[in-house]
Enzyme design. Sequence first.
Site, mmCIF file in Angstrom:
data_model
loop_
_atom_site.group_PDB
_atom_site.id
_atom_site.type_symbol
_atom_site.label_atom_id
_atom_site.label_comp_id
_atom_site.label_asym_id
_atom_site.label_seq_id
_atom_site.Cartn_x
_atom_site.Cartn_y
_atom_site.Cartn_z
ATOM 1 N N HIS A 103 -1.803 -5.775 1.612
ATOM 2 C CA HIS A 103 -2.969 -6.270 1.271
ATOM 3 C C HIS A 103 -2.819 -7.558 0.805
ATOM 4 C CE1 HIS A 103 -7.222 -7.520 -0.141
ATOM 5 N NE2 HIS A 103 -6.427 -7.610 -1.194
ATOM 6 N N PHE B 15 -15.725 3.684 6.638
ATOM 7 C CA PHE B 15 -14.178 3.948 6.024
ATOM 8 C C PHE B 15 -13.999 3.837 4.666
ATOM 9 C CE2 PHE B 15 -14.942 -0.475 7.029
ATOM 10 C CZ PHE B 15 -14.421 -1.207 6.043
ATOM 11 N N ARG C 7 -1.372 -14.355 4.241
ATOM 12 C CA ARG C 7 -2.128 -13.596 5.047
ATOM 13 C C ARG C 7 -1.278 -13.946 6.754
ATOM 14 N NH1 ARG C 7 -6.687 -11.177 3.918
ATOM 15 N NH2 ARG C 7 -7.869 -11.492 5.775
ATOM 16 N N ASN D 63 -1.569 -0.072 7.111
ATOM 17 C CA ASN D 63 -0.872 -1.591 7.353
ATOM 18 C C ASN D 63 -0.142 -2.083 6.512
ATOM 19 O OD1 ASN D 63 -3.097 -2.494 5.829
ATOM 20 N ND2 ASN D 63 -4.193 -3.253 7.323
ATOM 21 N N LYS E 180 1.095 -1.201 -0.117
ATOM 22 C CA LYS E 180 -0.114 0.116 -0.085
ATOM 23 C C LYS E 180 0.985 1.237 -0.073
ATOM 24 C CE LYS E 180 -3.647 -2.429 2.646
ATOM 25 N NZ LYS E 180 -4.591 -2.026 3.856
#
Length: 151
Positions: free
Chosen positions: A129, A67, A95, A126, A19
């Site tokens: 993804h 959000f 993940r 964070n 990100k």
Amino acid sequence: MSESTANTSSVERSLVLVKPDGFRRGLTGEVLRRIEAKGYTIAALAVLTPDRERLAKHYAEHEGKPFYEPLLDFMSGGRVTAAVIEGERCIEGFRALAGATDPTAALPGTIRGDLGRDWGEKVQQNIVHGSDSPESAAREIAIWFPDGALN
């Protein structure tokens, strides 16, 4: 051949995004290093600044949530690295490698646990993804790599 001896290979593909916060901090190489160190193959790679149309498709399931707009603003506010990774159970594996969504709660040794933190923003920044299922992976890969270059 009985079911117990049938080929149970679960080689998968997953979309991984570094990100804008991770890209801006120069963490793309570290994320890709961890993916390769885990034994997954990078099948496609692109660096781009995503437009809101692409992001709206990617995050369609969140439309209408509080959000959603801040997420689109964050994700369209800088460059990202999009990667398709391949490997046995790579969706679940990445993940686990990424860690919990909340970087403060993510365990040490994970990408988010080692490299992420809460910045007090409207949306969780964070770093990465990763697709959450084979169906999501197929849908997301088609959004980020629409030219069909992956066979």
